[in-house]
Design a protein around this motif. Structure first.
Motif, short mmCIF file in Angstrom:
data_model
loop_
_atom_site.label_atom_id
_atom_site.label_comp_id
_atom_site.label_asym_id
_atom_site.label_seq_id
_atom_site.Cartn_x
_atom_site.Cartn_y
_atom_site.Cartn_z
N PRO A 113 -5.14 1.27 7.55
CA PRO A 113 -4.37 0.44 7.27
C PRO A 113 -3.48 1.18 5.81
N LEU A 114 -4.10 1.95 5.26
CA LEU A 114 -3.39 2.43 4.05
C LEU A 114 -2.12 3.24 4.46
N LEU B 91 -11.54 0.92 1.08
CA LEU B 91 -11.11 0.60 2.44
C LEU B 91 -12.52 0.70 3.22
N VAL C 205 -4.84 -3.73 1.10
CA VAL C 205 -4.38 -2.51 0.66
C VAL C 205 -3.49 -2.85 -0.71
N ASN D 275 -0.53 2.63 7.41
CA ASN D 275 0.54 1.60 7.63
C ASN D 275 1.14 1.05 6.65
N TYR D 276 0.59 0.77 5.66
CA TYR D 276 1.04 0.09 4.39
C TYR D 276 2.20 1.25 3.86
N THR E 186 -4.75 -7.04 6.49
CA THR E 186 -5.25 -5.88 6.18
C THR E 186 -4.41 -5.28 5.28
N MET E 187 -2.83 -5.33 5.20
CA MET E 187 -1.85 -5.03 4.58
C MET E 187 -1.88 -5.63 3.26
#
Lengths: 146, 164
Positions: free
Chosen positions: B44-45, A138, A84, B47-48, A80-81
Motif C-alpha cells: 500500500p505504501l 504498516l 497510509v 501504491n500510495y 488502505t490508501m
C-alpha cells in the motif's frame, strides 16, 4: 501540506505572483526550482500556522477507482490508501516534507536540502526515520489490524 | 526481477541508501509484478506514492484566475507606494482631527470663563465695586498731592503780590 487541493492551488497562485514580481532578480538564483519550492513550502507553513485556510476541510479520505477492480476491492484499496495517508500525516513535519519530496516528487538529497534549508545529513537521517516508522506501522496494521 | 534482488533493494530502501533509479525500480516492481506474501504489508505504501505522483494537470480556470490576479496587482504606483499613501493619509486625518478637537476645546474654555461672570450678577456687581473702590483709592491718593500743588500755587501768587 495544507491538506486540500483548493488551498494548495491558492498558495500556488500566490507563489506564481511573487515569482512574477521578482522576475528581474531571477538571474541571481542558482537553483530556480529549489527557490520556488522553498516559497511554496514557506507559504504552506505560514498558512498552517495562521490557520487562515480559505477552504477549511482537509482531505480525509483517498478516493480511487482502479480499472479491473470490483467495487469491493476498490473500497478495500481506498481504505488502505487512506490508512497510509494518515500514517504519513502523523509523521513530524520535516519527515513528512522529505517523504513528499523524495518518494513522491523524486527530488535528490541535494535539492531537498536546498528546498528545506537543512544540510544533507539531516535529510538522510530524517528520511531513514520516516521510512522505518511507516514500515513498522504498516506491518503492525497488517498483523494487528491497528 | 528476482526475489533476492528486490529484497536487497528493499533493505537499502529502508536504510535510506537507495538511489533515485533504484527507488523507481522498487516502485515498478510493486505496480507490475506478483508480490511475495511477506511483502504485501508494505505494498500500500508504494501504491500510495504512485497514486500521489500521478496528478491531474492544473485546469484552465487556474490560468484565468492567475492572470486576473496578476492584472489586478499591477498599477502605476505599485503595492508599496499605495500602501504608503494610505498610511500617510490616515496619519494626516488623525492629526487634523486632533488639532480641530483642541481648537474647539480652547474656544469652549474661553466661553466658559465669560459665561461664569454673566450668569452670576451678584458676584459681577461685587467684583466691579471692588475694582472701582481700588481705582478711587488711587485717585484719592493722588488728590493729596494735587492739594499740595494748589497750596504751592497760592503761595506763589502771594509772593508775586508782595514784590509788586
Amino acid at each position: 501540506m495544507v491538506g486540500n487541493e483548493e488551498d494548495a492551488e491558492d498558495i500556488l497562485q500566490e507563489v506564481f505572483i511573487k515569482v512574477w514580481n521578482k522576475r528581474h532578480e531571477m538571474h541571481t538564483y542558482l537553483n530556480m526550482e529549489a527557490w520556488c519550492m522553498r516559497l511554496v513550502k514557506n507559504k504552506c507553513l505560514d498558512t498552517i500556522k495562521s490557520g487562515h485556510f480559505k477552504f477549511y476541510k482537509q482531505k480525509e479520505e483517498i478516493d480511487i477507482a482502479e480499472e479491473g477492480h470490483t467495487p469491493y476491492t476498490n473500497t478495500e484499496l481506498n481504505d488502505t490508501m487512506t490508512k497510509v495517508h494518515h500514517f504519513i500525516n502523523a509523521l513530524p513535519d520535516k519527515q513528512k516534507q522529505i517523504i513528499q519530496l523524495r518518494d513522491i516528487e523524486g527530488y535528490t538529497y541535494q535539492e531537498i536540502a536546498e528546498i528545506l534549508e537543512i544540510d544533507m545529513n539531516q535529510v538522510k537521517v530524517s528520511l531513514f526515520r520516516a521510512r522505518r516508522t511507516l514500515r513498522d506501522k504498516l506491518i503492525n496494521a497488517e498483523t494487528y489490524g491497528t | 526481477m528476482g526475489p533476492e534482488r528486490i529484497e536487497k533493494l528493499l533493505k537499502k530502501y529502508w536504510e535510506g541508501k537507495t538511489t533515485l533509479e533504484e527507488e523507481k525500480t522498487i516502485q515498478l516492481f510493486f505496480q507490475n509484478e506478483a508480490i511475495p506474501e511477506h511483502l504485501e504489508s508494505v505494498k500500500p505504501l508504494f501504491n500510495y506514492y504512485h497514486h500521489e505522483a500521478v496528478k491531474e494537470p492544473l485546469g484552465q480556470d487556474f490560468d484565468a484566475e492567475l492572470m486576473n490576479r496578476l492584472n489586478a496587482g499591477e498599477s502605476r504606483f505599485g503595492h508599496s507606494w499605495r500602501f504608503a499613501l494610505k498610511i500617510a493619509a490616515s496619519v494626516l486625518l488623525i492629526a487634523l482631527a486632533a488639532y480641530y478637537f483642541r481648537f474647539i476645546n480652547n474656544q469652549s474654555q474661553k466661553e466658559a470663563i465669560a459665561t461664569v461672570t454673566y450668569e452670576d450678577p451678584e458676584l459681577a456687581y461685587q467684583q466691579t465695586k471692588t475694582a472701582l473702590l481700588m481705582i478711587s483709592e488711587k485717585l484719592n491718593a493722588g488728590q493729596k498731592y494735587t492739594s499740595e500743588f494748589k497750596r504751592l500755587g497760592e503761595a506763589k501768587s502771594l509772593f508775586k503780590n508782595y514784590e509788586n
